[in-house]
Every structure is written in structure tokens, then in C-alpha cells.
Enzyme design. Structure first.
Site, PDB file in Angstrom:
ATOM      1  N   GLN A  99      11.323  78.450  49.101  1.00  0.00           N
ATOM      2  CA  GLN A  99      10.657  79.524  49.843  1.00  0.00           C
ATOM      3  C   GLN A  99       9.266  79.783  49.276  1.00  0.00           C
ATOM      4  O   GLN A  99       8.489  80.527  49.876  1.00  0.00           O
ATOM      5  CB  GLN A  99      11.497  80.801  49.750  1.00  0.00           C
ATOM      6  N   ASN A 100       8.966  79.192  48.134  1.00  0.00           N
ATOM      7  CA  ASN A 100       7.687  79.414  47.470  1.00  0.00           C
ATOM      8  C   ASN A 100       6.582  78.579  48.110  1.00  0.00           C
ATOM      9  O   ASN A 100       6.842  77.527  48.683  1.00  0.00           O
ATOM     10  CB  ASN A 100       7.804  79.083  45.978  1.00  0.00           C
ATOM     11  N   HIS A 109       8.184  77.657  53.705  1.00  0.00           N
ATOM     12  CA  HIS A 109       7.161  78.605  54.159  1.00  0.00           C
ATOM     13  C   HIS A 109       5.745  78.037  54.078  1.00  0.00           C
ATOM     14  O   HIS A 109       4.776  78.787  54.119  1.00  0.00           O
ATOM     15  CB  HIS A 109       7.249  79.897  53.347  1.00  0.00           C
ATOM     16  N   GLY A 147      16.768  81.858  41.894  1.00  0.00           N
ATOM     17  CA  GLY A 147      15.626  82.767  41.911  1.00  0.00           C
ATOM     18  C   GLY A 147      15.268  83.374  43.245  1.00  0.00           C
ATOM     19  O   GLY A 147      14.091  83.613  43.507  1.00  0.00           O
ATOM     20  N   SER A 148      16.246  83.651  44.091  1.00  0.00           N
ATOM     21  CA  SER A 148      15.958  84.275  45.384  1.00  0.00           C
ATOM     22  C   SER A 148      16.925  85.413  45.659  1.00  0.00           C
ATOM     23  O   SER A 148      18.135  85.289  45.413  1.00  0.00           O
ATOM     24  CB  SER A 148      16.051  83.249  46.518  1.00  0.00           C
ATOM     25  N   SER A 149      16.400  86.512  46.181  1.00  0.00           N
ATOM     26  CA  SER A 149      17.245  87.625  46.617  1.00  0.00           C
ATOM     27  C   SER A 149      17.862  87.342  47.983  1.00  0.00           C
ATOM     28  O   SER A 149      18.788  88.033  48.398  1.00  0.00           O
ATOM     29  CB  SER A 149      16.424  88.913  46.691  1.00  0.00           C
ATOM     30  N   GLY A 205      19.761  90.076  39.537  1.00  0.00           N
ATOM     31  CA  GLY A 205      19.907  91.148  40.502  1.00  0.00           C
ATOM     32  C   GLY A 205      20.699  90.796  41.737  1.00  0.00           C
ATOM     33  O   GLY A 205      21.299  89.719  41.860  1.00  0.00           O
ATOM     34  N   CYS A 236      16.895  81.743  35.318  1.00  0.00           N
ATOM     35  CA  CYS A 236      17.055  80.421  35.945  1.00  0.00           C
ATOM     36  C   CYS A 236      16.881  79.282  34.958  1.00  0.00           C
ATOM     37  O   CYS A 236      17.681  78.330  34.935  1.00  0.00           O
ATOM     38  CB  CYS A 236      16.054  80.260  37.084  1.00  0.00           C
TER      39      CYS A 236
END
Length: 280
Positions: free
Chosen positions: A105-106, A123, A222-224, A250, A266
Site C-alpha cells: 500500500q506504500n 497505490h 505493518g497495516s491497520s 495495534g 515488523c
């Protein structure tokens, strides 16, 4: 799950032993150690105001000028970012034949800088600028040169860096900014990324979904997963019976459907994973 120390937790061991062909999805949390910020806190809430939308960028000249002014400052830090241990550990997993597909997504290209092959940039990438008319592209570095040539005063500004090449520049006179247009057709130029509120290209989604259904597991780093463009892969994996492992600090949107959730750093977890495969 407790923090990992010298040996992987038994649940992780079971996952690693059973699933050795992964579809990997990464988010902003994998690049924070490279000095790049993320948008959300550990509860999945916005840390700052929502990012620029595609509709606002294309339809509002002042908003567009504000974007480019802030980006001109933020680009200094963003363009100099280097991969961190997590990126390099993922390269090792690819070389072992485990991380067979990597979707990110980065927009920072740090996976590619680390040497990862055939990365799917969900993205887009921030190091290119594309004309919305003729579709010609120019490098962001070249555009930065043009932007500073037309607006030398931008080079004197400084501000705190923000996610995705942005900077917290709020006191400048954005109206005076001259925004360079496309050198080929004089059309409007836009970063070659999917802005908030825009849709990922269907071809990219189809390519990723095909790879997902060939994998033994979906592993998220590393993604919500609060944005649907990433969460859709967890949803599809769950519906197809493909196990999901999530490694991030989180809460995530997919916690309820994950086979395994590791609330940890991570890079540390990836080092543990690679150490396990080195021994087997």
C-alpha cells in the site's frame, strides 16, 4: 500473543511450518523505521487530518497549489529515505521462495530499493508524476527541479515532515505558487498515486487477486487495513479459506478474521521468521 524474543511463539511456529507460499501485503508500518510517517495510531484512528483526495486535487486550484508547496518541502526527506531491516528481511523471504507475491500500500518504492522483485504497488509510486491528459510521465525529481525553478522561494521553506512526502507547511502564500504543467500537452500533472477516495485500477486488483488465490497464506505486515483497498484481500482470503497472519502494532480491521495476530515490530518478527526458515 507475547512479544517475540529468541524463539518464535508456538502459534507462529505452527503457521510457518504449515504455510510456505505467501501472498504478502505491506503498509506504512513497515516504513516507519525508515523515517517515514504513518497516518493512523494503534487504535486505527487518524493521527492527523485526512490526506488529500483526488477530487479535491483535480477540482480545486488552491488545494492543488497547497499540495505541491507542501510536497516540495516533504520531498527532500521522502526521496532520501532508505530501506530498513524489515524490507531486507522480506527480500530474504522472497529469495527463499516464501514471499512469492508482495503487494504494498506504500508509495515509497523502498521494497524495490531493498532489492525485492516484481512488487505490485497497489497505490502507485510517488517518484513519478503523470499527466491526467496525455498520460506522459516525468520523474518526481525532474518535476521538483521545475517546481523550484518556477518558485525559488520554495527552497527557503522548512517544515516538519509528514506521511507520503507531505510537510506541515501552513503559513506560506500558496496562491503565488506557479504549478508547472505537462511539457507535452500543457495538461494537469498529478503524482502517479491513488489519492484517498480514488479507486485502485481494476487490472491491478485482478492481478493481485489471482496471486492471492495461488498462495497458501496471506501475511500482512505493518497495516491497520482500515482502507478497503488493502482489507479487500483479507476479506477475499477469509472467504476462500486462506489463513491470514497479521504482524503490526495495534488494532486492524481484519483482527476478527485473522488466524494469527502478532502485535509486535515488523522487523523483529521478520528476523525471527527468517531465522526459523534458515534452520529448517
Amino acid at each position: 500473543m507475547p512479544a517475540l524474543e529468541n524463539e518464535p511463539h508456538s502459534a507462529l511456529l505452527d503457521f510457518l511450518s504449515q504455510h510456505k507460499r505467501w501472498f504478502v501485503l505491506t503498509g506504512a508500518g513497515i516504513s516507519t523505521a525508515s523515517g517515514l510517517g504513518d497516518y493512523r495510531d494503534e487504535r486505527g484512528e487518524w493521527k492527523r487530518s485526512k490526506p488529500m483526495t483526488g477530487q479535491l486535487f483535480l477540482g480545486n486550484e488552491l488545494a492543488r497549489k497547497r499540495y505541491w508547496a507542501r510536497s516540495s518541502v516533504g520531498w527532500r526527506n521522502f526521496s532520501n529515505a532508505e530501506p530498513n531491516a524489515a524490507h531486507f528481511q522480506l527480500v530474504k523471504l522472497q529469495q527463499k521462495g516464501i514471499a512469492q507475491t508482495l503487494i504494498t500500500q506504500n508509495v515509497d518504492c523502498l521494497h524495490q530499493k531493498a532489492g525485492h522483485q516484481q512488487v505490485v504497488d497497489l497505490h502507485g509510486v510517488l517518484n513519478l508524476v503523470r499527466c491526467v491528459g496525455c498520460q506522459q510521465t516525468v520523474s518526481r525529481d525532474a518535476y521538483q527541479t521545475n517546481l523550484l525553478h518556477e518558485n525559488p522561494w520554495l527552497g527557503t521553506l522548512d517544515a516538519a515532515f509528514a506521511p507520503d512526502g507531505d510537510a506541515d507547511l501552513d503559513n506560506a502564500n500558496f496562491e503565488q505558487l506557479i504549478v508547472p504543467n505537462c511539457a507535452h500537452c500543457d495538461g494537469l500533472l498529478k503524482p502517479d498515486v491513488v489519492f484517498f477516495g480514488e479507486n485502485v485500477a481494476k487490472a491491478v486488483v485482478q492481478q493481485a487477486m489471482a496471486a492471492l488465490h495461488e498462495a497458501e497464506a496471506l501475511v500482512v505486515f505493518g497495516s491497520s487495513l482500515m482502507v478497503y483497498s488493502g482489507y479487500r484481500f483479507c476479506k477475499a482470503a477469509h472467504e476462500a479459506g486462506i489463513p491470514i497472519m497479521i504482524v503490526t502494532r495495534g488494532t486492524t480491521r481484519a483482527d476478527g478474521i485473522a488466524s494469527l495476530k502478532i502485535n509486535d515490530n515488523c522487523a523483529d518478527v521478520l528476523l525471527t521468521i527468517n531465522s526459523y526458515y534458515d534452520k529448517t
